[in-house]
Scaffold this motif. Structure first.
Motif, PDB file in Angstrom:
ATOM      1  N   THR A  79       0.829  -1.210   0.000  1.00  0.00           N
ATOM      2  CA  THR A  79       0.000   0.000   0.000  1.00  0.00           C
ATOM      3  C   THR A  79       0.858   1.254   0.000  1.00  0.00           C
ATOM      4  O   THR A  79       0.602   2.205  -0.747  1.00  0.00           O
ATOM      5  N   LEU A  80       1.886   1.264   0.831  1.00  0.00           N
ATOM      6  CA  LEU A  80       2.788   2.418   0.904  1.00  0.00           C
ATOM      7  C   LEU A  80       3.512   2.634  -0.414  1.00  0.00           C
ATOM      8  O   LEU A  80       3.549   3.755  -0.945  1.00  0.00           O
ATOM      9  N   VAL A  81       4.095   1.570  -0.969  1.00  0.00           N
ATOM     10  CA  VAL A  81       4.875   1.689  -2.207  1.00  0.00           C
ATOM     11  C   VAL A  81       3.979   2.080  -3.370  1.00  0.00           C
ATOM     12  O   VAL A  81       4.348   2.935  -4.188  1.00  0.00           O
ATOM     13  N   SER A  82       2.798   1.486  -3.458  1.00  0.00           N
ATOM     14  CA  SER A  82       1.875   1.828  -4.543  1.00  0.00           C
ATOM     15  C   SER A  82       1.449   3.288  -4.473  1.00  0.00           C
ATOM     16  O   SER A  82       1.309   3.965  -5.497  1.00  0.00           O
ATOM     17  N   TYR A  83       1.220   3.767  -3.261  1.00  0.00           N
ATOM     18  CA  TYR A  83       0.857   5.171  -3.080  1.00  0.00           C
ATOM     19  C   TYR A  83       1.985   6.078  -3.583  1.00  0.00           C
ATOM     20  O   TYR A  83       1.743   7.047  -4.310  1.00  0.00           O
ATOM     21  N   CYS A  84       3.220   5.744  -3.210  1.00  0.00           N
ATOM     22  CA  CYS A  84       4.367   6.543  -3.660  1.00  0.00           C
ATOM     23  C   CYS A  84       4.526   6.466  -5.176  1.00  0.00           C
ATOM     24  O   CYS A  84       4.812   7.478  -5.832  1.00  0.00           O
ATOM     25  N   LYS A  98       8.564  14.978  -0.243  1.00  0.00           N
ATOM     26  CA  LYS A  98       7.123  15.081  -0.510  1.00  0.00           C
ATOM     27  C   LYS A  98       6.440  13.731  -0.347  1.00  0.00           C
ATOM     28  O   LYS A  98       5.303  13.660   0.136  1.00  0.00           O
ATOM     29  N   LEU A  99       7.125  12.661  -0.736  1.00  0.00           N
ATOM     30  CA  LEU A  99       6.556  11.323  -0.548  1.00  0.00           C
ATOM     31  C   LEU A  99       6.400  11.021   0.941  1.00  0.00           C
ATOM     32  O   LEU A  99       5.379  10.469   1.365  1.00  0.00           O
ATOM     33  N   ALA A 100       7.411  11.372   1.713  1.00  0.00           N
ATOM     34  CA  ALA A 100       7.352  11.123   3.155  1.00  0.00           C
ATOM     35  C   ALA A 100       6.247  11.943   3.815  1.00  0.00           C
ATOM     36  O   ALA A 100       5.483  11.437   4.651  1.00  0.00           O
ATOM     37  N   GLU A 101       6.137  13.213   3.454  1.00  0.00           N
ATOM     38  CA  GLU A 101       5.102  14.075   4.032  1.00  0.00           C
ATOM     39  C   GLU A 101       3.707  13.553   3.707  1.00  0.00           C
ATOM     40  O   GLU A 101       2.804  13.566   4.559  1.00  0.00           O
ATOM     41  N   ALA A 102       3.518  13.078   2.471  1.00  0.00           N
ATOM     42  CA  ALA A 102       2.194  12.611   2.045  1.00  0.00           C
ATOM     43  C   ALA A 102       1.799  11.306   2.727  1.00  0.00           C
ATOM     44  O   ALA A 102       0.612  11.047   2.950  1.00  0.00           O
ATOM     45  N   THR A 103       2.791  10.470   3.060  1.00  0.00           N
ATOM     46  CA  THR A 103       2.485   9.165   3.648  1.00  0.00           C
ATOM     47  C   THR A 103       2.549   9.170   5.169  1.00  0.00           C
ATOM     48  O   THR A 103       2.045   8.245   5.818  1.00  0.00           O
ATOM     49  N   GLY A 104       3.206  10.180   5.746  1.00  0.00           N
ATOM     50  CA  GLY A 104       3.323  10.231   7.194  1.00  0.00           C
ATOM     51  C   GLY A 104       4.475   9.426   7.756  1.00  0.00           C
ATOM     52  O   GLY A 104       4.587   9.273   8.984  1.00  0.00           O
ATOM     53  N   TYR A 105       5.333   8.912   6.898  1.00  0.00           N
ATOM     54  CA  TYR A 105       6.505   8.160   7.338  1.00  0.00           C
ATOM     55  C   TYR A 105       7.757   9.018   7.178  1.00  0.00           C
ATOM     56  O   TYR A 105       7.735  10.063   6.526  1.00  0.00           O
ATOM     57  N   THR A 106       8.870   8.546   7.730  1.00  0.00           N
ATOM     58  CA  THR A 106      10.123   9.267   7.584  1.00  0.00           C
ATOM     59  C   THR A 106      10.716   9.033   6.199  1.00  0.00           C
ATOM     60  O   THR A 106      10.394   8.038   5.530  1.00  0.00           O
TER      61      THR A 106
END
Length: 268
Positions: free
Chosen positions: A164-169, A184-192
């Motif tokens: 799910t995380l990788v597909s979103y990115c 921007k990928l980190a900010e959008a997903t909430g992860y570091t």
């Protein structure tokens, strides 16, 4: 974590121009999350057995349907334009996998696969060798597509949190045509940043930055080879700083200038 899926179909224009009897088709909707393209080609004796390929971020399954010496390999995306060797007068059936596909499981990480150009399919996947025998025995492209599609449908797995995380990115990268950074990928997903990069590399093999550059290159190539666009329009549509930056980035990956590539490989 929801994001509308963005269509991204990487191309290999030189595979089409350097082969004979090339044919392709998109997968059915049920397999569109695992397969980008199914295709078939033959290289005759008048054509070079060295077939150029360009970066596309995907893994391709290639089945050589030579009745006397069939074989199957996993061909990885190169980091720069290069050439792979193929036998002449032999039919090859190919399956281009979506980068975040989950149906085909490997014995090693995709990042490890990327250290090689091609690897024997049955040494690196949990697939029975009779798959090759069946595909090689079929007579038509349509039969091979139907058989492989049925095979892969039977292997589809449940999607994990990492998927799910990788597909979103990936969809963010596709939607931005490669013009996005890890922050921007980190900010959008909430992860570091570090966590996103780690999970992305585990699943895709490339870092988010490298994969984004490949996506940008693919969009540039597809625009470049379209009939009704000039270089200045392409620089603007792909958001390059200026023509000089576009030429520099293009030649870095392709070893040809954009004009040379367009003049050689645009559809006639």
């Amino acid at each position: 974590m929801l994001l509308r899926s963005t269509v991204f179909h990487p191309t290999q224009p030189e595979m089409i121009s350097h082969s004979s009897s090339y044919i392709e088709c998109k997968p059915d909707n049920a397999l569109s999350s695992d397969i980008s393209l199914l295709y078939e080609f033959n290289i005759n004796e008048q054509l070079s057995s060295m077939l150029p390929v360009i970066p596309d971020g995907c893994l391709d399954l290639l089945f050589c349907c030579d009745p006397s010496r069939p074989f199957a390999v996993v061909a990885v995306s190169p980091r720069h334009r290069c050439s792979y060797h193929f036998r002449t007068n032999v039919t090859y059936f190919g399956v281009r996998l979506i980068p975040d596909q989950t149906s085909l499981q490997f014995h090693c990480s995709v990042k490890e696969l990327l250290q090689f150009e091609q690897l024997p399919l049955f040494e690196v996947t949990k697939v029975e060798s009779n798959l090759l025998e069946k595909i090689a025995s079929l007579s038509t492209f349509q039969e091979r597509v139907a058989f492989f599609s049925s095979f892969l449908l039977s292997r589809q797995n449940e999607k994990t949190e990492t998927y799910t995380l990788v597909s979103y990115c990936l969809n963010m990268i596709y939607a931005a045509k490669g013009l996005i950074n890890i922050r921007k990928l980190a900010e959008a997903t909430g992860y570091t940043d570090r966590y996103v990069r780690k999970k992305f590399e585990q699943s895709i093999g490339f870092s988010p930055k490298s994969f984004s550059q490949i996506v940008r290159l693919q969009y540039s190539v597809q625009e470049l080879l379209s009939q009704n666009i000039n270089i200045n329009s392409l620089v603007e549509s792909c958001d390059f700083y200026d023509k000089a930056h576009f030429y520099k980035d293009f030649e870095k990956y392709m070893s040809l200038t954009p004009v040379q590539y367009k003049n050689t490989y645009s559809p006639k």
